[in-house]
Design an enzyme around this catalytic site. Structure first.
Site, PDB file in Angstrom:
ATOM      1  N   GLU A   1     -10.432 -10.330 -23.053  1.00 49.93           N
ATOM      2  CA  GLU A   1     -10.134  -8.893 -23.146  1.00 49.93           C
ATOM      3  C   GLU A   1      -9.959  -8.261 -21.769  1.00 49.93           C
ATOM      4  OE1 GLU A   1     -12.529  -7.998 -27.361  1.00 49.93           O
ATOM      5  OE2 GLU A   1     -13.359  -7.313 -25.436  1.00 49.93           O
TER       6      GLU A   1
ATOM      7  N   SER B   1       9.125   0.500  16.827  1.00 46.22           N
ATOM      8  CA  SER B   1       9.023   1.714  16.022  1.00 46.22           C
ATOM      9  C   SER B   1       8.122   1.370  14.854  1.00 46.22           C
ATOM     10  CB  SER B   1      10.408   2.127  15.515  1.00 46.22           C
ATOM     11  OG  SER B   1      10.306   3.035  14.432  1.00 46.22           O
ATOM     12  N   THR B   2       7.505   2.374  14.269  1.00 44.15           N
ATOM     13  CA  THR B   2       6.758   2.096  13.037  1.00 44.15           C
ATOM     14  C   THR B   2       7.669   1.470  11.992  1.00 44.15           C
ATOM     15  OG1 THR B   2       5.197   3.893  13.424  1.00 44.15           O
ATOM     16  CG2 THR B   2       5.421   3.145  11.163  1.00 44.15           C
ATOM     17  N   ASN B   3       8.945   1.822  12.037  1.00 42.14           N
ATOM     18  CA  ASN B   3       9.874   1.382  11.003  1.00 42.14           C
ATOM     19  C   ASN B   3      10.171  -0.108  11.031  1.00 42.14           C
ATOM     20  OD1 ASN B   3       9.858   4.096  10.559  1.00 42.14           O
ATOM     21  ND2 ASN B   3      11.945   4.469  11.275  1.00 42.14           N
TER      22      ASN B   3
ATOM     23  N   THR C   1       3.346   5.575   9.858  1.00 41.64           N
ATOM     24  CA  THR C   1       3.263   5.869  11.293  1.00 41.64           C
ATOM     25  C   THR C   1       1.833   5.982  11.786  1.00 41.64           C
ATOM     26  OG1 THR C   1       5.392   7.028  11.239  1.00 41.64           O
ATOM     27  CG2 THR C   1       3.926   7.537  13.082  1.00 41.64           C
TER      28      THR C   1
ATOM     29  N   SER D   1     -22.115  -5.812 -29.647  1.00 42.38           N
ATOM     30  CA  SER D   1     -22.189  -4.563 -30.395  1.00 42.38           C
ATOM     31  C   SER D   1     -23.537  -3.898 -30.177  1.00 42.38           C
ATOM     32  CB  SER D   1     -21.990  -4.832 -31.895  1.00 42.38           C
ATOM     33  OG  SER D   1     -22.212  -3.667 -32.654  1.00 42.38           O
ATOM     34  N   SER D   2     -23.511  -2.568 -30.231  1.00 41.37           N
ATOM     35  CA  SER D   2     -24.762  -1.807 -30.156  1.00 41.37           C
ATOM     36  C   SER D   2     -25.377  -1.599 -31.529  1.00 41.37           C
ATOM     37  CB  SER D   2     -24.488  -0.439 -29.507  1.00 41.37           C
ATOM     38  OG  SER D   2     -23.557   0.292 -30.291  1.00 41.37           O
TER      39      SER D   2
ATOM     40  N   LYS E   1     -23.506 -10.142 -32.890  1.00 42.92           N
ATOM     41  CA  LYS E   1     -22.042 -10.144 -32.741  1.00 42.92           C
ATOM     42  C   LYS E   1     -21.670 -10.441 -31.287  1.00 42.92           C
ATOM     43  CE  LYS E   1     -17.931  -7.521 -34.069  1.00 42.92           C
ATOM     44  NZ  LYS E   1     -17.122  -7.700 -32.871  1.00 42.92           N
TER      45      LYS E   1
ATOM     46  N   THR F   1       3.483 -20.556 -36.141  1.00 39.30           N
ATOM     47  CA  THR F   1       4.586 -19.687 -35.748  1.00 39.30           C
ATOM     48  C   THR F   1       4.587 -18.487 -36.694  1.00 39.30           C
ATOM     49  OG1 THR F   1       6.166 -20.835 -37.182  1.00 39.30           O
ATOM     50  CG2 THR F   1       5.982 -21.629 -34.903  1.00 39.30           C
ATOM     51  N   HIS F   2       5.022 -17.345 -36.195  1.00 38.30           N
ATOM     52  CA  HIS F   2       5.032 -16.106 -36.995  1.00 38.30           C
ATOM     53  C   HIS F   2       3.625 -15.754 -37.507  1.00 38.30           C
ATOM     54  CE1 HIS F   2       9.504 -16.006 -37.299  1.00 38.30           C
ATOM     55  NE2 HIS F   2       9.359 -17.325 -37.228  1.00 38.30           N
TER      56      HIS F   2
END
Length: 463
Positions: A330, A139-141, A100, A317-318, A323, A186-187
């Site tokens: 990701e 109406s807002t609805n 609203t 990597s730190s 690396k 597969t698998h």
């Protein structure tokens, strides 16, 4: 700061004198300070502008709004659509469940800007009133969900374009990699040979399917409940308003909006949003699956599968110099996990609606927009920062095929089951290459073997 006093049904409200919003907007600004700022998306405001403009034309057509007020409302709506009044919409998603306050924010801004254009002072609503004129017959609805439908259409269009970018990126890589051999799995175990082109073409097909699948929820969003007013009975809407509203909204947007068959159902039922959210979850599921595959297939670079080489985007990597991690897949995974969670939130909000109105549409709005923006950006990032720069480790992939026991399956029709079993056992016992063992045992000549393992003979279905 200079203030002016406005009134609503609860009494007087003090708000900034230089702003176009009025009492209800100012109350909402002060009442709902929940969580991080999450402003009502401007696309919702644009959706409101389209429907207020369409409603003004409908009201004039039906003889309940003078032409001067119609044109004033339409002119201010055009300013909103052009982005000229963006700073006049300060409200956040978290507000009353029907939206609203945002509807009234738009009504107040349109009315006060119209007063300015007429040369009157803000708040002199006898000349242009937020409720009596801008919100006439509404109406807002019915206004809020219609604005949401208009906005979602724009977001779907953007998402489709982003998905097309990713689909095209996969398709280009499929053509680039072509008939270069690699092992299928597969698998998580070696299966039979395939081509890198086939692998990336499958990714392109997955995305293309999701682009096509978005058509169905999009069509449902073209059904609107404008004219339903409070609960779907059309109370206070002038005769003929319902079809006129849909017709004029279609005209101002250029989209095929039409009145829902059952306005009472349409006012309370938010299943169209659940439908769309389910499609977004499907997109996220497929994107995440592809990201998983690429992380796995690029693992290594020396002690993993190393079928593909992903572009270097961040030091990995730190503590380990040199690396490099698959950071783009990701982040795509993480985006998809969030979208899947959003789908659950939307389902809960839809199910919790009661009786003739669902009072949780703002949280549905927030989550749908969040999911589509995240997916759009994830698709474009995935394409630009990862897929476009992927390289095939061609020599390594071919060696894996020639050395792999899975190659025996392709040889079975040519040398028979017993000889194929002998080759497989020898390869497993010695660790030798299937290709070399077949030649050493004299089961096939080199020319025969090369012809059999050619991609056109080994990895494509026979016509």
């Amino acid at each position: 700061m200079d203030y002016r006093i406005e009134k609503d049904t609860l009494g007087e409200v003090k708000g900034p004198a230089d702003k176009l919003w009025g009492a209800q907007t100012e109350r909402s600004r002060n009442n709902f300070k929940i969580g991080q700022p999450a402003s009502m998306p401007l696309d919702i405001i644009r959706g409101f502008a389209y429907l207020k403009k369409g409603a003004a034309f409908a009201n004039h057509e039906l003889g309940v709004l003078p032409v001067e007020k119609r044109d004033l409302i339409a002119a201010v709506c055009d300013e909103i659509l052009a982005g000229k009044l963006d700073d006049q919409f300060p409200l956040v998603i978290w507000q009353t469940g029907s939206g609203t306050q945002s509807n009234m924010n738009v009504n107040e801004v349109i009315a006060n800007r119209a007063l300015e254009l007429l040369g009157h002072q803000k708040g002199e609503y006898q000349y242009c009133h937020p409720n009596n004129h801008v919100n006439h017959g509404q109406s807002t609805n019915d206004a809020y969900p219609t604005a949401l439908h208009v906005a979602l259409d724009a977001y779907i269009e953007r998402l489709i374009k982003s998905l097309q970018v990713l689909r095209d990126s996969f398709a280009r890589k499929s053509r680039e990699f072509g008939d270069k051999l690699k092992m299928g799995r597969t698998h998580l175990q070696d299966a039979v040979p395939m081509t890198a082109g086939q692998e990336f073409n499958a990714f392109a097909t997955m995305i293309a399917t999701e682009i096509d699948r978005l058509d169905e929820p999009r069509r449902r969003l073209y059904e609107i409940n404008m004219g339903a007013t409070a609960i779907g009975t059309g109370l206070n809407a002038p005769a003929g308003y319902i079809p006129a509203c849909a017709r004029h909204l279609a005209a101002v947007t250029g989209k095929p909006y039409k009145t829902a068959q059952d306005l009472i159902q349409a006012t309370q039922d938010t299943s169209a949003y659940v439908h769309l959210s389910g499609n977004l979850r499907l997109i996220a599921t497929r994107l995440s699956k592809i990201a998983n595959d690429l992380r796995f297939l690029s693992s290594g670079p020396h002690a993993g599968l190393a079928n593909y080489i992903l572009p270097d985007r961040q030091p990995g990597s730190s503590i380990m110099p040199g690396k490099i991690n698959p950071v783009i897949p990701e982040v795509v995974n993480q985006t998809c996990f969030h979208v899947m969670g959003i789908d659950h939130s939307i389902a809960l909000a839809s199910e919790a609606g009661q009786l003739q109105l669902n009072v949780f549409e703002p949280v549905i709005t927030f989550n749908l927009f969040t999911a589509m923006v995240m997916l759009s950006r994830a698709c474009e990032t995935f394409a630009e920062k990862c897929i476009d720069g992927i390289q095939l480790n061609e020599a390594h992939c071919r060696e894996q095929v020639l050395s792999n026991i899975g190659l025996v399956t392709a040889l079975n029709p040519y040398i028979g089951y017993e000889k194929s079993s002998d080759v497989a056992k020898t390869a497993k016992r010695t660790g030798g290459s299937v290709y070399d063992i077949v030649l050493e045992k004299g089961y096939l000549s080199k020319d025969e073997l090369e012809k059999i393992i050619a991609p056109e003979n080994m990895v494509y279905p026979k016509k």
